[in-house]
Motif scaffolding. Structure first.
Motif, mmCIF file in Angstrom:
data_model
loop_
_atom_site.group_PDB
_atom_site.id
_atom_site.type_symbol
_atom_site.label_atom_id
_atom_site.label_comp_id
_atom_site.label_asym_id
_atom_site.label_seq_id
_atom_site.Cartn_x
_atom_site.Cartn_y
_atom_site.Cartn_z
ATOM 1 N N ARG A 20 1.658 13.664 -8.693
ATOM 2 C CA ARG A 20 1.081 12.569 -7.926
ATOM 3 C C ARG A 20 0.488 11.548 -8.888
ATOM 4 O O ARG A 20 -0.645 11.117 -8.749
ATOM 5 N N ASN A 22 1.314 8.641 -9.103
ATOM 6 C CA ASN A 22 1.359 7.310 -8.508
ATOM 7 C C ASN A 22 0.526 7.235 -7.244
ATOM 8 O O ASN A 22 0.929 6.656 -6.258
ATOM 9 N N ARG A 23 -0.649 7.842 -7.274
ATOM 10 C CA ARG A 23 -1.516 7.755 -6.096
ATOM 11 C C ARG A 23 -1.659 6.295 -5.671
ATOM 12 O O ARG A 23 -1.727 5.408 -6.511
ATOM 13 N N PRO A 24 -1.698 6.039 -4.366
ATOM 14 C CA PRO A 24 -1.854 4.651 -3.923
ATOM 15 C C PRO A 24 -3.136 4.056 -4.494
ATOM 16 O O PRO A 24 -4.070 4.775 -4.819
ATOM 17 N N ASP A 146 -2.860 8.584 5.960
ATOM 18 C CA ASP A 146 -2.858 8.082 4.586
ATOM 19 C C ASP A 146 -3.635 9.013 3.657
ATOM 20 O O ASP A 146 -3.167 9.372 2.571
ATOM 21 N N ALA A 150 -2.306 11.595 0.585
ATOM 22 C CA ALA A 150 -2.838 11.463 -0.775
ATOM 23 C C ALA A 150 -3.355 12.794 -1.304
ATOM 24 O O ALA A 150 -3.324 13.051 -2.511
ATOM 25 N N PRO A 251 1.934 2.806 5.051
ATOM 26 C CA PRO A 251 3.145 2.301 4.397
ATOM 27 C C PRO A 251 4.387 2.500 5.256
ATOM 28 O O PRO A 251 5.271 1.640 5.300
ATOM 29 N N PHE A 312 7.579 10.547 -7.898
ATOM 30 C CA PHE A 312 7.285 10.470 -6.473
ATOM 31 C C PHE A 312 6.741 11.801 -5.955
ATOM 32 O O PHE A 312 7.154 12.868 -6.417
ATOM 33 N N THR A 313 5.835 11.734 -4.990
ATOM 34 C CA THR A 313 5.375 12.953 -4.338
ATOM 35 C C THR A 313 6.515 13.511 -3.486
ATOM 36 O O THR A 313 7.509 12.819 -3.204
ATOM 37 N N GLN A 316 7.155 11.339 -0.410
ATOM 38 C CA GLN A 316 7.731 10.053 -0.805
ATOM 39 C C GLN A 316 9.205 10.211 -1.170
ATOM 40 O O GLN A 316 10.058 9.416 -0.743
ATOM 41 N N TYR A 381 7.498 0.205 0.772
ATOM 42 C CA TYR A 381 6.990 1.523 0.397
ATOM 43 C C TYR A 381 6.504 1.526 -1.058
ATOM 44 O O TYR A 381 5.392 1.962 -1.357
ATOM 45 N N TRP A 385 2.746 2.203 -2.312
ATOM 46 C CA TRP A 385 2.490 3.449 -3.040
ATOM 47 C C TRP A 385 1.987 3.197 -4.461
ATOM 48 O O TRP A 385 1.589 4.122 -5.145
#
Length: 420
Positions: A20, A22-24, A146, A150, A251, A312-313, A316, A381, A385
């Motif tokens: 993870r 790329n956490r938002p 959301d 996360a 998203p 990507f998670t 995702q 997206y 993200w």
């Protein structure tokens, strides 16, 4: 027939081993930017019977403990314990009251002395449910999704709650709420970190928003955009059946809106039929076959890049994988052509041409209907993200978008007579 987008299965929750990196952008900040955080407006619900009053109204000589009515008693008692300022908990507690009442009256098809009181309670619960701030509940549930994503948690229950809540929102209020989400999509352009191409795409789809006259819950079919038959002397308009199951949270919903608005923008740019094929009016079968092949190769390149990425998670990755599949589904244009033909929305000649286009595309028929839409959707997206614009998948997607948007721009210019 409506050009539709299936929600697909709920994305798998991320596990501890799911990267993870790329956490938002902090979700609280994201919601603030989107305007999703709204102060709950408390509405005093209609007075309902207390458990004591209900028992009195349904009292008989038969011992209560031997009757199914006790399930209604328990549901009503549980509702009475929910604080008045907890709109979401009250909503689902009321649902349990209504379900218990319905189960009891169904258990008594011949009626009975307790049925009248139970039906009265059910009516009170229905009215109380409608007087809650359902839009705030829906927004809160989306925010919860959301946060759950996360943290790598399952969103299945929350997604179902959001879907159930959306069904209860009256039509005008639903339209207003979803119009707000449309504006939130447009507001993303104010983010200085957004890629120029993504900003251009969002600008393009926002320009056609005035043509979408209705945003409604999809009671009669799947989510999607429908071209309304134009009235004489009137401009064309569209109806948007908005998908409310958002397993990917905010998203997902904004991406869905971008997807459907792209159908409108492309339909206007290409001058295509009610099937909203992503083909310029008058294109030859050979030109369409080449276009489908090019789009299929691009989707395959994106799939290859996705498969090699660990950025990507789990949810995702699954969502992107589903969209790459959706962008090239076999037989899709042919299916739309047959459906529209049966509905007398297109002529027999139009139907034959669309079928010939689909057959020429082979197993990539879906690229003639959904390619531009899923490309734009995935751009939303990736931005939301927080995926780096240097990520190989993002780089290739931006390039694909630029090419597709250029094709729409060129077609639009030719139709408007402004091409050089």
């Amino acid at each position: 027939m409506r050009t539709h987008e299936s929600a697909g299965p709920t994305p798998r929750p991320a596990t501890a081993s799911t990267p993870r990196t790329n956490r938002p952008r902090t979700l609280d900040g994201l919601q603030s930017t989107l305007g999703n955080a709204a102060t709950t407006q408390l509405i005093t619900v209609s007075r309902m019977m207390t458990p004591e009053a209900f028992k009195e109204s349904t009292s008989t000589r038969t011992p209560r403990g031997r009757s199914e009515i006790t399930k209604v008693d328990r549901a009503l008692e549980a509702f009475q314990q929910v604080p008045e300022d907890n709109q979401r908990a009250r909503l689902f507690a009321l649902k349990e009251v209504i379900n218990a009442c319905s189960a009891y009256t169904a258990h008594k098809p011949a009626g009975g002395v307790r049925v009248a009181g139970t039906e009265q309670l059910s009516q009170q619960a229905e009215q109380a449910r409608l007087e809650l701030d359902l839009e705030s509940v829906y927004r809160g549930l989306l925010t919860d999704i959301d946060h759950q994503l996360a943290e790598g948690l399952s969103t299945i229950d929350t997604t179902e709650q959001a879907h159930h809540t959306a069904q209860l929102i009256p039509a005008k209020r639903f339209h207003t709420m979803m119009s707000g989400y449309v504006q939130q999509l447009g507001a993303l352009r104010g983010d200085a970190t957004m890629a120029d191409e993504t900003r251009a795409v969002i600008g393009e789809v926002m320009a056609v928003v005035p043509m979408v006259k209705v945003l409604q819950y999809p009671w009669t079919g799947r989510p999607g955009m429908k071209l309304n038959p134009p009235e004489e002397g009137e401009d064309p308009s569209y109806a948007f059946n908005v998908g409310t199951q958002a397993p990917g949270g905010t998203p997902y919903l904004l991406g869905h809106i971008a997807h459907e608005l792209t159908h409108v923008a492309a339909n206007q740019a290409f001058g295509s039929s009610p099937a909203m094929e992503l083909v310029e009016s008058g294109a030859s079968v050979a030109e369409v076959a080449a276009l489908a092949g090019e789009r299929k190769r691009t989707l395959e390149e994106l799939r290859s890049l996705l498969g090699r990425s660990e950025e990507f998670t789990g949810p995702q990755h699954q969502l992107l994988d589903e969209k790459l599949d959706y962008g090239a589904m076999p037989g899709k244009l042919e299916s739309y052509a047959l459906s529209l033909g049966r509905a007398k929305r297109i002529t027999s000649d139009q139907q034959a041409l669309l079928i010939s286009y689909g057959e020429a595309a082979g197993d990539a028929s879906g690229t003639l209907v959904e390619y531009d839409t899923v490309v734009n959707q995935m751009l939303v997206y990736l931005h939301m993200w927080g995926i780096s614009q240097e990520h190989p998948f993002h780089v290739r997607l931006l390039a694909a978008s630029g090419q597709a948007r250029g094709r729409r721009d060129s077609s639009r210019a030719r139709r408007e007579g402004t091409a050089e």
